[in-house]
Design a protein around this motif. Sequence first.
Motif, PDB file in Angstrom:
ATOM      1  N   THR A  10       0.849  -1.195   0.000  1.00 12.94           N
ATOM      2  CA  THR A  10       0.000   0.000   0.000  1.00 12.94           C
ATOM      3  C   THR A  10       0.883   1.243   0.000  1.00 12.94           C
ATOM      4  O   THR A  10       2.026   1.215   0.459  1.00 12.94           O
ATOM      5  CB  THR A  10      -0.931   0.100   1.236  1.00 12.94           C
ATOM      6  OG1 THR A  10      -0.138   0.354   2.388  1.00 12.94           O
ATOM      7  CG2 THR A  10      -1.750  -1.161   1.435  1.00 12.94           C
ATOM      8  N   GLN A  22      -4.964   7.367  -1.391  1.00 13.57           N
ATOM      9  CA  GLN A  22      -4.415   6.020  -1.434  1.00 13.57           C
ATOM     10  C   GLN A  22      -4.088   5.649  -2.884  1.00 13.57           C
ATOM     11  O   GLN A  22      -4.982   5.410  -3.693  1.00 13.57           O
ATOM     12  CB  GLN A  22      -5.384   5.003  -0.854  1.00 13.57           C
ATOM     13  CG  GLN A  22      -4.762   3.613  -0.875  1.00 13.57           C
ATOM     14  CD  GLN A  22      -5.348   2.673   0.147  1.00 13.57           C
ATOM     15  OE1 GLN A  22      -6.554   2.502   0.197  1.00 13.57           O
ATOM     16  NE2 GLN A  22      -4.501   2.059   0.949  1.00 13.57           N
ATOM     17  N   ALA A  23      -2.791   5.641  -3.206  1.00 13.65           N
ATOM     18  CA  ALA A  23      -2.380   5.348  -4.581  1.00 13.65           C
ATOM     19  C   ALA A  23      -2.322   3.842  -4.828  1.00 13.65           C
ATOM     20  O   ALA A  23      -2.592   3.382  -5.927  1.00 13.65           O
ATOM     21  CB  ALA A  23      -1.024   5.983  -4.865  1.00 13.65           C
ATOM     22  N   LEU A  24      -1.956   3.076  -3.802  1.00 15.90           N
ATOM     23  CA  LEU A  24      -1.946   1.616  -3.919  1.00 15.90           C
ATOM     24  C   LEU A  24      -2.691   1.039  -2.719  1.00 15.90           C
ATOM     25  O   LEU A  24      -2.421   1.404  -1.578  1.00 15.90           O
ATOM     26  CB  LEU A  24      -0.515   1.071  -3.949  1.00 15.90           C
ATOM     27  CG  LEU A  24       0.359   1.476  -5.136  1.00 15.90           C
ATOM     28  CD1 LEU A  24       1.786   0.973  -4.939  1.00 15.90           C
ATOM     29  CD2 LEU A  24      -0.214   0.941  -6.450  1.00 15.90           C
ATOM     30  N   GLY A  46      -1.913   3.971 -10.497  1.00 13.35           N
ATOM     31  CA  GLY A  46      -0.916   3.625  -9.476  1.00 13.35           C
ATOM     32  C   GLY A  46       0.340   3.005 -10.058  1.00 13.35           C
ATOM     33  O   GLY A  46       1.218   2.564  -9.322  1.00 13.35           O
ATOM     34  N   THR A  49       3.633   4.897  -9.125  1.00 10.49           N
ATOM     35  CA  THR A  49       3.900   4.688  -7.702  1.00 10.49           C
ATOM     36  C   THR A  49       4.521   3.312  -7.478  1.00 10.49           C
ATOM     37  O   THR A  49       5.525   3.173  -6.775  1.00 10.49           O
ATOM     38  CB  THR A  49       2.586   4.833  -6.897  1.00 10.49           C
ATOM     39  OG1 THR A  49       2.034   6.121  -7.158  1.00 10.49           O
ATOM     40  CG2 THR A  49       2.826   4.668  -5.413  1.00 10.49           C
ATOM     41  N   GLY A 216      -5.410   1.742  -7.827  1.00 10.13           N
ATOM     42  CA  GLY A 216      -4.534   1.165  -6.814  1.00 10.13           C
ATOM     43  C   GLY A 216      -4.782  -0.289  -6.495  1.00 10.13           C
ATOM     44  O   GLY A 216      -4.232  -0.813  -5.528  1.00 10.13           O
TER      45      GLY A 216
END
Length: 316
Positions: A10, A22-24, A46, A49, A216
Motif C-alpha cells: 500500500t 491512497q495510490a496503492l 498507481g 507509484t 490502486g
Amino acid sequence: MSALDITDLTRVYKNAGGEEVQALGGVSLQVPRGEVHGLLGPNGAGKTTLCKIISTVLLPTTGRVSVLGHDVVTDTKRAKSSLGIVFGGDKGAYDRLSARQNLSFWAGVYGLSGSRRRRRVDELLDRVGLATRADDKVGGFSRGMKQRLHLARGLVADPGVLILDEPTVGMDPVAARDFRALVGELRSNGTTILLTTHDMAEAAALSDRVSLIDQGRMILTESPRTIGDLVSTYERVDARDVPEPIRQRIEGLPGVVAVTRTGDGVLRTETETPRATLAVQRILVEAEIREVARSRPSLEEVYLHLVGRRGMSVER
Ligand code: ADP
C-alpha cells in the motif's frame, strides 16, 4: 524465488490540502524470472507509484517488495543494483554529448572503468542498434533513438530485472515497433521485464502475462490472449436521434451492459457479446435510424466492466 515479489503493498500520499490519497491499496504480484510482465492501467491507476517503490526511490506505506530476493526497504543497495529502469519521454541524456559519451558516463557511474567500460559501451550500442550513430550528438537523435539510448543506459549494470515505464510514449509508430522488437530480443536473453503502459496492444504484443491495475488495485493477472478475448467481446454502438421507446427496447436486450445518452444527442449502447451488438443494430435499423457507428470500447471502459464484474462474482 520470483524475480519480483510484491506482497500487500500500500502507499498513501498526502496531497497539498493535507488529505490522504491512497495510490496503492494492497497490491500483490509475483513475476517469475525471465517473464515479461505488462502492467496495464489508465492514468492515476498507481503504475508510477508501484515502479517508484520497486526502484527504491519511494518507500511503501505498508507491505513488502523484493527484487531477486532483496527487500527494497531493508536491503536497498542490493535491490537497486539488481534493477535497470527506463522511463518514457526523452529526458535524461545530454544532448551535447554523443551516444557513446553518454553511455560511457553512465557506465562510469556504475563503477566500470578502462577497457571494461569501453567494451561494455560498445556492446550496448551494438545491442540497441546505435553502433553506427555512436559518435553523433544525441541532440540530433529522433525520439526512438533517444529511447534506445535510454534502454542501453538501463542495461549498463546488466540487471536481472528491467523496469520499462511507458517506454514508447510519444514515439511514432515505426520507432515504437522497432523498440518493441528490441524488447523482444531482451526477453529472449532471459531478462525479467516489468513494462508499464496504458496501451493494450503494446502490452499484448510484448508480455507473457499482463496485470490490469485500476485505482490502486490489481483487477486481474492473465495471459494477453485471455485479456484480448475478454476485451474483444465488448463493443459499443453509437446512434443519433433514438426515440425513447427504442432506447427502452435496447436496454431490455440480453447482453446489453449499459445504455447512456451523451450530451450531443448520441445514444451509446455497450454490449458484452457479438450477438447483443447485432440485436442492437437490428433494432436501430428497423427503427430507420441511419447514423449508427460500431466501435471497440476504450481500455477505461473495459476496466469499468471488469471491475463491475469482479464486484459481482468472486470466482472468475
Ligand atoms: P499512474 O502512473 O498509473 O498514472 P500514479 O502512481 O502516478 O498513477 O498515481 C496514483 C494516484 O496517486 C493518483 O490518484 C495520483 O493523483 C496520486 N498521486 C501520485 N503521486 C502523488 C503525490 N506526490 N502526491 C499526492 N498524490 C499523488
